[in-house]
Enzyme design. Structure first.
Site, PDB file in Angstrom:
ATOM      1  N   HIS A 126     -55.649-139.564  58.388  1.00  0.00           N
ATOM      2  CA  HIS A 126     -56.462-140.216  57.305  1.00  0.00           C
ATOM      3  C   HIS A 126     -57.727-139.173  56.985  1.00  0.00           C
ATOM      4  CE1 HIS A 126     -59.531-142.419  55.478  1.00  0.00           C
ATOM      5  NE2 HIS A 126     -60.253-142.689  56.273  1.00  0.00           N
ATOM      6  N   CYS A 147     -58.908-148.686  56.581  1.00  0.00           N
ATOM      7  CA  CYS A 147     -58.534-147.156  56.519  1.00  0.00           C
ATOM      8  C   CYS A 147     -56.985-146.837  57.106  1.00  0.00           C
ATOM      9  CB  CYS A 147     -59.414-146.087  56.915  1.00  0.00           C
ATOM     10  SG  CYS A 147     -60.865-146.278  55.992  1.00  0.00           S
ATOM     11  N   ASN A 186     -63.001-139.659  50.783  1.00  0.00           N
ATOM     12  CA  ASN A 186     -62.240-140.480  51.632  1.00  0.00           C
ATOM     13  C   ASN A 186     -61.719-141.688  50.817  1.00  0.00           C
ATOM     14  OD1 ASN A 186     -61.847-142.773  53.391  1.00  0.00           O
ATOM     15  ND2 ASN A 186     -63.318-142.127  54.909  1.00  0.00           N
TER      16      ASN A 186
HETATM   17  O1  UT7 Z   1     -62.931-143.730  56.685  1.00  0.00           O
HETATM   18  C1  UT7 Z   1     -63.850-144.375  57.353  1.00  0.00           C
HETATM   19  C2  UT7 Z   1     -64.406-143.548  58.498  1.00  0.00           C
HETATM   20  N1  UT7 Z   1     -65.752-143.030  58.071  1.00  0.00           N
HETATM   21  C3  UT7 Z   1     -66.007-141.700  58.750  1.00  0.00           C
HETATM   22  O2  UT7 Z   1     -65.036-141.036  59.193  1.00  0.00           O
HETATM   23  C4  UT7 Z   1     -67.484-141.311  58.671  1.00  0.00           C
HETATM   24  C5  UT7 Z   1     -67.714-140.604  59.926  1.00  0.00           C
HETATM   25  N2  UT7 Z   1     -69.161-140.181  59.940  1.00  0.00           N
HETATM   26  C6  UT7 Z   1     -69.428-138.969  58.998  1.00  0.00           C
HETATM   27  O3  UT7 Z   1     -68.493-138.619  58.246  1.00  0.00           O
HETATM   28  C7  UT7 Z   1     -70.727-138.459  59.103  1.00  0.00           C
HETATM   29  O4  UT7 Z   1     -71.668-139.022  60.070  1.00  0.00           O
HETATM   30  C8  UT7 Z   1     -71.388-138.533  57.800  1.00  0.00           C
HETATM   31  C9  UT7 Z   1     -70.907-137.510  56.860  1.00  0.00           C
HETATM   32  C10 UT7 Z   1     -71.731-139.883  57.060  1.00  0.00           C
HETATM   33  C11 UT7 Z   1     -73.054-138.058  58.093  1.00  0.00           C
HETATM   34  O5  UT7 Z   1     -73.037-136.572  58.644  1.00  0.00           O
HETATM   35  P1  UT7 Z   1     -73.833-136.542  59.907  1.00  0.00           P
HETATM   36  O6  UT7 Z   1     -73.720-135.234  60.268  1.00  0.00           O
HETATM   37  O7  UT7 Z   1     -73.644-137.604  60.805  1.00  0.00           O
HETATM   38  O8  UT7 Z   1     -75.309-136.791  59.279  1.00  0.00           O
HETATM   39  P2  UT7 Z   1     -76.674-137.516  59.819  1.00  0.00           P
HETATM   40  O9  UT7 Z   1     -76.447-138.895  59.325  1.00  0.00           O
HETATM   41  O10 UT7 Z   1     -76.808-136.931  61.305  1.00  0.00           O
HETATM   42  O11 UT7 Z   1     -77.968-137.085  59.140  1.00  0.00           O
HETATM   43  C12 UT7 Z   1     -78.395-135.409  59.398  1.00  0.00           C
HETATM   44  C13 UT7 Z   1     -79.557-135.137  58.309  1.00  0.00           C
HETATM   45  C14 UT7 Z   1     -80.525-136.392  58.315  1.00  0.00           C
HETATM   46  O12 UT7 Z   1     -81.669-135.702  57.969  1.00  0.00           O
HETATM   47  P3  UT7 Z   1     -82.787-135.537  59.365  1.00  0.00           P
HETATM   48  O13 UT7 Z   1     -82.854-136.660  59.933  1.00  0.00           O
HETATM   49  O14 UT7 Z   1     -82.005-134.470  60.107  1.00  0.00           O
HETATM   50  O15 UT7 Z   1     -83.874-134.721  58.545  1.00  0.00           O
HETATM   51  C15 UT7 Z   1     -80.107-137.085  57.166  1.00  0.00           C
HETATM   52  O16 UT7 Z   1     -81.182-137.874  56.528  1.00  0.00           O
HETATM   53  O17 UT7 Z   1     -79.127-135.095  56.881  1.00  0.00           O
HETATM   54  C16 UT7 Z   1     -79.738-136.225  56.194  1.00  0.00           C
HETATM   55  N3  UT7 Z   1     -78.725-136.578  55.209  1.00  0.00           N
HETATM   56  C17 UT7 Z   1     -78.458-136.130  54.147  1.00  0.00           C
HETATM   57  N4  UT7 Z   1     -78.898-134.899  53.368  1.00  0.00           N
HETATM   58  C18 UT7 Z   1     -78.347-134.831  52.171  1.00  0.00           C
HETATM   59  C19 UT7 Z   1     -77.884-137.705  55.400  1.00  0.00           C
HETATM   60  N5  UT7 Z   1     -77.070-137.742  54.270  1.00  0.00           N
HETATM   61  C20 UT7 Z   1     -77.443-136.931  53.401  1.00  0.00           C
HETATM   62  C21 UT7 Z   1     -76.918-136.568  52.144  1.00  0.00           C
HETATM   63  N6  UT7 Z   1     -77.377-135.430  51.634  1.00  0.00           N
HETATM   64  N7  UT7 Z   1     -75.988-137.057  51.603  1.00  0.00           N
END
Ligand code: UT7
Length: 336
Positions: free
Chosen positions: A263, A123, A293
Site C-alpha cells: 500500500h 487501506c 496515498n
Molecule cells: O494509509 C493510511 C496510513 N497512514 C500513514 O501511513 C501515515 C503514517 N505517518 C506518516 O506518514 C507521517 O507521520 C506524516 C507524514 C503524517 C508526518 O510526518 P512526521 O515525520 O511524522 O512528522 P511530524 O508529525 O513528527 O512533524 C514534524 C514537524 C513538526 O514540527 P516541529 O514540532 O518539529 O516544529 C510538525 O509541526 O513537521 C511539522 N509538520 C509540517 N511541516 C510542514 C507537520 N506537517 C507538516 C507539513 N509541512 N505538512
C-alpha cells in the site's frame, strides 16, 4: 488442510481524476512546502476529484471498464457473463447506499443475478477483496470475480490539517481474478489481521444539530483524524510481519517473488521495510510520488501502471501488502 489453489489477475484498469494538485498548490491552505512533503512522504503531487463530475462511482466504473476491455482484447473467449461477483472496496464511498459494486454492475450492464457488494477495510481493502474474492470463486464456482477499489479521500480532508492534508489523494483501480489451478499446490497465501484500534486513524461521521420540524435534515461532517507517528510505527512492523507470514505459509522465499506491492501510504514506510530485505530492494514497487496515498486503490493503480509500462510482466508472482485503519493489515501472493 486449507485449500492452496492460487489466483491469477487476468486484467487490470485504473482511473484517476483529471485535476493534479502539487505540493506547492497546498500552500494555499496550510503552512508547508514541497521539500518537507517530499522528504517526509515521497509525494510530489496527488489527484483530487472535481466534485461536479468525478466521484467514487465514476472512477470505479472507468477502472472496471478498462479492465474488462483489456480482458476482452487479451483473453480469448472472455465473457463478462462469467463474472459471478463484483466486490468494490472503499472507505470514502460517495453514497452510503446503494453500493459502488451494484452501480458498476448497472453501468457496465453485468448480469442481474450476480453477487455485488462493497467491502470497507480502509487501506487494506484491495488485499481483503482479493482474499474474499478468491473465497467466492472457490465456494461458488464462479469463473471470474471483479475487485474494484475506489477512493475519494479529498472530500474527507481538512486541508488546514497538515498531517493528513498532504498525504491523501483520489483514484481507483480494478482487477479481474480467476482461480489458477495450474500454479501448484502452494500457489496461494493470504492472511488478514485486525486489532480494533479506534484511535490511530479514523474518519467519524459527526451529525450536526438535532432533528426538528424546521430543520428536518441533519448536516453531516466527516473528517479524517490520524496519529501519524502511531500509524507509521504500526505499518513499519505490520508490513514485514505480513511478508514473512506469507512466505512461510507458502513455503517460498523472496527469490520466488517477482515484485512486492505495498500500500502506497508513505515512501518512508516502504524504504524502512526494504532495509530488512537486503538484496531484494528492487522488488518493492512505488508510484506514490504521482498520486499520494489513495488508500485501498493504491495497490491496483500501481499494478495497472506497472503492467502497462512493462515493468511487471505477465506470468509474474506478486506479493501484495495492505495496511491501515482498523487497524487492519494483511497480504496475498498472487499471479498475473
Ligand atoms: O494509509 C493510511 C496510513 N497512514 C500513514 O501511513 C501515515 C503514517 N505517518 C506518516 O506518514 C507521517 O507521520 C506524516 C507524514 C503524517 C508526518 O510526518 P512526521 O515525520 O511524522 O512528522 P511530524 O508529525 O513528527 O512533524 C514534524 C514537524 C513538526 O514540527 P516541529 O514540532 O518539529 O516544529 C510538525 O509541526 O513537521 C511539522 N509538520 C509540517 N511541516 C510542514 C507537520 N506537517 C507538516 C507539513 N509541512 N505538512
Amino acid at each position: 488442510m486449507a485449500d492452496k489453489t492460487g489466483i491469477r489477475i487476468i486484467a487490470t484498469g485504473r482511473a484517476l481524476p483529471l485535476r493534479s494538485v502539487s505540493n506547492d498548490d497546498l500552500k494555499a491552505y496550510m503552512d508547508t512546502d514541497d521539500e518537507w512533503i517530499y522528504t517526509r512522504t515521497g509525494i510530489r503531487e496527488r489527484r483530487f476529484c472535481d466534485p461536479e463530475t468525478e466521484d467514487t462511482i465514476s472512477m470505479a466504473v472507468e477502472a472496471a471498464r478498462l479492465a474488462i476491455d483489456k480482458a476482452q482484447t487479451e483473453i480469448p473467449g472472455f465473457d463478462t457473463g462469467e463474472i459471478g461477483a463484483v466486490i468494490a472496496t472503499s472507505c470514502s464511498a460517495s453514497y452510503m447506499l446503494p453500493s459502488i459494486a451494484s452501480m458498476v454492475q448497472t453501468e457496465l450492464g453485468l448480469h442481474k443475478d450476480i453477487l455485488a457488494y462493497d467491502l470497507n477495510a480502509a487501506c487494506s481493502g484491495f488485499v481483503f477483496g482479493l482474499i474474499t474474492g478468491r473465497g467466492l470463486l472457490l465456494a461458488e464456482g464462479y469463473k471470474y470475480c471483479l475487485v474494484i477499489s475506489s477512493e475519494q479521500l479529498s472530500k474527507e480532508l481538512d486541508l488546514r490539517e497538515r498531517s493528513t492534508g498532504i498525504l491523501f489523494g483520489d483514484g481507483a483501480g480494478a482487477a479481474i481474478i480467476e482461480l489458477d489451478k495450474t500454479s501448484g499446490a502452494a500457489a496461494f497465501a493470504g492472511k488478514a489481521w485486525s486489532d480494533g484500534n479506534m484511535e490511530a486513524l479514523r474518519c467519524a461521521i459527526y451529525p450536526g444539530g438535532t432533528l426538528a420540524e424546521e430543520s428536518p435534515v441533519r448536516e453531516r461532517k466527516t473528517v479524517i483524524e490520524m496519529n501519524g507517528h502511531e500509524v507509521f510505527r504500526f505499518a513499519a512492523a505490520a508490513v514485514p510481519q505480513t511478508i514473512d507470514t506469507l512466505l512461510e505459509s507458502s513455503g517460498m522465499s523472496l527469490e520466488g517473488i517477482d515484485y512486492i506491492l505495498c500500500h502506497q501510504a508513505n515512501a518512508r514506510i516502504i524504504d524502512h521495510v526494504k532495509k530488512k530485505y537486503k538484496g531484494y530492494e528492487d522488488k518493492f514497487l512505488m508510484n506514490i510520488a504521482s498520486y499520494g496515498n489513495t488508500s485501498s486503490a493504491s495497490i491496483p493503480i500501481l499494478l495497472d501502471e506497472m503492467l502497462e509500462s512493462g515493468i511487471v510482466k505477465k506470468n509474474s508472482k506478486l506479493l501484495c501488502v495492505g495496511f491501515g485503519a482498523g487497524l487492519a493489515w494483511g497480504g496475498a501472493i498472487v499471479n498475473v
